[in-house]
Design an enzyme around this catalytic site. Structure first.
Site, short mmCIF file in Angstrom:
data_model
loop_
_atom_site.label_atom_id
_atom_site.label_comp_id
_atom_site.label_asym_id
_atom_site.label_seq_id
_atom_site.Cartn_x
_atom_site.Cartn_y
_atom_site.Cartn_z
NE ARG A 86 90.47 -41.53 -22.58
CZ ARG A 86 89.62 -41.05 -21.68
NH1 ARG A 86 89.98 -40.04 -20.95
NH2 ARG A 86 88.45 -41.60 -21.51
CG ASP A 98 89.68 -39.96 -17.34
OD1 ASP A 98 89.14 -39.26 -18.24
OD2 ASP A 98 89.03 -40.46 -16.40
CG ASP A 100 87.05 -37.31 -15.44
OD1 ASP A 100 86.79 -37.20 -16.65
OD2 ASP A 100 87.21 -38.40 -14.87
#
Length: 168
Positions: A86, A98, A100
């Site tokens: 990333r 990603d 989260d």
């Protein structure tokens, strides 16, 4: 004390499905944590605010039981994102991985590093649909049922890629 933590997973560069499979394996091995559930796999178009000249995203959600603090967990997730290649060049840009923190128990967290519930959770079908796969009765800290959100349905912009929970 163990905490129920819902995480959102997404990728749209490289081999997104393989990236998410790798991420789930890493989460299964995460210290002080136990993977409880994994959603179906969804495909989605880049959302409002995202550059439109990027590939579709692959998204999922997981539920962990963890004794890690929110800050410790965030640090672990960011390390996994880095291991996956990333690079943060632009907000809402394409990415290899990603991860989260969407919900951490029923806590509301608002720090410079972390906002939980995730600030855009209620507006993103690619987040709400995977969450509902894991927990159809999930309620946000403010009392709103995730199933009642307008974005809790499939649309032209989000579609099921793997209809069972064993894609990982």
């Amino acid at each position: 004390m163990s905490h129920a933590v819902y995480l959102g997973l997404g990728a749209n560069l490289g081999e997104p499905i393989q990236q998410l499979q790798w991420a789930v394996k890493q989460l299964q091995a995460l210290a002080q944590s136990q993977l409880q559930a994994v959603s179906r796999l969804y495909g989605s178009k880049p959302t409002f605010g995202s550059p439109t000249n990027q590939p579709d995203y692959v998204n999922a959600a997981v539920l962990l039981q963890s004794t890690l603090s929110p800050a410790q967990l965030l640090s672990e997730l960011q390390q996994l994102e880095q291991l996956a290649g990333r690079i943060r060049l632009e907000r809402w840009g394409a990415r290899t991985l990603d991860l989260d923190i969407l919900l951490y128990d029923q806590q509301v967290i608002d720090t410079e590093q972390l906002i939980v519930p995730h600030k855009e959770l209620v507006n993103r079908c690619f987040v709400t649909l995977p969450l509902l796969d894991i927990n159809p009765t999930l309620t946000l800290p403010n009392g709103v049922k995730v199933s009642s959100l307008a974005c809790a349905t499939l649309s032209d912009d989000i579609y099921v890629l793997a209809d069972n929970c064993h894609w990982y």
